[in-house]
Design an enzyme around this catalytic site. Structure first.
Site, PDB file in Angstrom:
ATOM      1  CB  SER A 141      92.440  78.186  44.520  1.00  0.00           C
ATOM      2  OG  SER A 141      92.495  79.435  45.169  1.00  0.00           O
TER       3      SER A 141
ATOM      4  CG  HIS B  99      89.972  74.730  44.000  1.00  0.00           C
ATOM      5  ND1 HIS B  99      89.567  74.977  42.700  1.00  0.00           N
ATOM      6  CD2 HIS B  99      89.898  75.916  44.638  1.00  0.00           C
ATOM      7  CE1 HIS B  99      89.292  76.260  42.561  1.00  0.00           C
ATOM      8  NE2 HIS B  99      89.476  76.854  43.728  1.00  0.00           N
TER       9      HIS B  99
ATOM     10  CE  LYS C  96      85.970  76.738  43.434  1.00  0.00           C
ATOM     11  NZ  LYS C  96      85.969  77.184  44.828  1.00  0.00           N
TER      12      LYS C  96
HETATM   13  C1  LIG Z   1      85.450  78.211  45.759  1.00  0.00           C
HETATM   14  C2  LIG Z   1      85.865  78.053  47.153  1.00  0.00           C
HETATM   15  C3  LIG Z   1      84.988  78.377  48.206  1.00  0.00           C
HETATM   16  C4  LIG Z   1      83.649  79.001  47.966  1.00  0.00           C
HETATM   17  O1  LIG Z   1      82.714  78.052  47.576  1.00  0.00           O
HETATM   18  P1  LIG Z   1      81.239  78.535  47.229  1.00  0.00           P
HETATM   19  O2  LIG Z   1      80.394  77.335  47.385  1.00  0.00           O
HETATM   20  O3  LIG Z   1      81.288  79.076  45.842  1.00  0.00           O
HETATM   21  O4  LIG Z   1      80.895  79.609  48.214  1.00  0.00           O
HETATM   22  C5  LIG Z   1      85.411  78.136  49.492  1.00  0.00           C
HETATM   23  N1  LIG Z   1      86.634  77.626  49.756  1.00  0.00           N
HETATM   24  C6  LIG Z   1      87.502  77.334  48.771  1.00  0.00           C
HETATM   25  C7  LIG Z   1      88.834  76.766  49.114  1.00  0.00           C
HETATM   26  C8  LIG Z   1      87.140  77.539  47.452  1.00  0.00           C
HETATM   27  O5  LIG Z   1      88.010  77.265  46.476  1.00  0.00           O
END
Ligand SMILES: *Cc1c(COP(=O)(O)O)cnc(C)c1O
Length: 393
Positions: free
Chosen positions: A182, A210, A241
């Protein structure tokens, strides 16, 4: 005051001194490409994970309202006591079908999903092999398990192979990687990983937070983009997301894995059920992600345009096709100042500095969305153009 409080305050003061103290922008509006912040006024948002533009959409608000009416506000229970409604089962079924896996299990977040996998599946005679750039939730999840831990340099297949060789005696070997890293916006080398996994009889786990819903021809994520569908054993992701942006996480896998998680994964067993309105709206988000291919196409087109234009201006970006565009400024002070100047011009982007990224690799991370118009992109690009004069590169 208790002496501990003073010590906590010292830590905070230290963070402020080092420029690492994060101020939160309060937003007055729904999430979207155009938002209004309490301090900065109206601006274009280029730092949300709102890839498909669904977070503030009327369609999802309506779906959530219907879910609220139909299923109520909350369950006041964990799943296995009295917290499973049809909507949760439907969502699990739809996620599994969409990602081409046998079954799926919901969590309150992907952080929880990653926190509950390793300890449940791996014991002290197993091995877990993790990319150094993996998300914090994977790092924490791995910490909670007793398996032998190996770490390889980002996307470095030689190092991964060495780890696999060292772990040959382990009862189970699990390779775990983010699908997309990310901070850089680059994809994991899933071809290489799956080839080595076959060679050394290892399981593959990909966290596609992502990527889920928009990466790959049909939005099925990095396994689709890398051509390894059917070869990834465990796929985790977030509903927070691209797939709506509220909250919730999931694990998709073969049935024995999902069944075992349901029996023994601690965040699943001991944390409350996902709110049914969110489950209902997530079903809608999944449906839209499949039906509205224009969103994915627009996002791709926006990404192509933005990447090509900003590179023409002479900015250095990390090469990729992902809507996370890392614009390198190297020095923390420059990146921070650049983000401030962008905000003054009504473009909201965030700078990332050590320790979130390596020392001397400070950057601005731009995140594109299907909700951005060409005009929005041009405004952001113009702001970067002016910035080029003010912050020497
Ligand atoms: C955003 C993200 C998470 C966390 O996800 P949530 O549902 O907000 O807890 C976990 N792993 C990765 C790779 C992320 O980018």
């Amino acid at each position: 005051m208790k002496t501990a409080y003073r010590q906590f305050q010292n830590v905070l003061d230290q963070l402020k001194q080092e420029g690492l103290y994060k101020e939160e922008q309060q937003i007055r509006t729904r999430q979207g490409s155009k938002i209004e912040t309490v301090e900065g006024g109206g601006c274009l948002n280029f730092c949300a994970n709102n890839y498909l533009g669904l977070a503030g959409s009327e369609e999802l608000v309506e779906a959530a309202k219907e879910g609220l009416d139909r299923w109520g506000y909350g369950l006041s229970s964990v799943r296995f006591i009295c917290g499973t409604q049809e909507v949760h089962k439907q969502l699990e079924k739809s996620l599994a079908a969409f990602f081409g896996m046998e079954d799926a299990i919901l969590y309150s977040s992907c952080f929880d999903a990653n926190g509950g996998i390793f300890e449940c599946l791996l014991k002290d005679d197993c091995a877990v092999i993790s990319d150094e750039l993996n998300h914090a939730s994977i790092i924490d999840g791995v910490r909670l398990c007793k398996a032998k831990k190996y770490r390889y340099k980002n996307n470095n297949m030689e190092e991964l192979e060495k780890c696999l060789q060292e772990a040959q005696d382990a009862r189970i070997r699990l390779i775990v990687t983010d699908g997309v890293f990310s901070m850089d916006g680059i994809l994991a080398d899933l071809q290489g990983i799956c080839r080595l996994a076959d060679q050394y009889d290892a399981l593959v786990m990909v966290d596609d937070s992502h990527a889920a819903g928009f990466v790959g021809k049909n939005g099925r994520g990095t396994p689709e983009a890398c051509g390894v569908e059917g070869r990834v054993d465990i796929l985790t992701g977030t509903l927070g997301k691209a797939l709506g942006g509220a909250s919730g996480g999931y694990v998709c896998a073969a049935r024995p894995i999902v069944d075992l998680l349901r029996q023994q994964s601690r965040p699943y067993l001991f944390s409350n059920t996902l709110a049914p309105s969110i489950a209902a709206a997530s079903l809608k988000a999944l449906e839209i992600a499949q039906k509205d291919s224009w969103r994915r196409e627009k996002l791709e087109e926006n990404t192509r345009y933005f990447r090509s234009e900003i590179q023409k201006m002479g900015f250095e970006v990390i090469e990729s096709t992902h809507p996370i565009v890392a614009v390198l400024f190297y020095e923390a002070e420059k990146a921070n100042r650049a983000a401030d100047i962008m905000m003054q011009q009504g473009i909201y982007v965030r700078s990332f500095v050590y320790p979130v990224v390596p020392k001397g690799k400070a950057r601005i991370r731009v995140q594109l969305s299907a909700a951005h118009s060409r005009e929005d992109l041009d405004r952001a690009l113009n702001a970067f153009r002016q910035l080029a004069g003010e912050v020497a590169r």
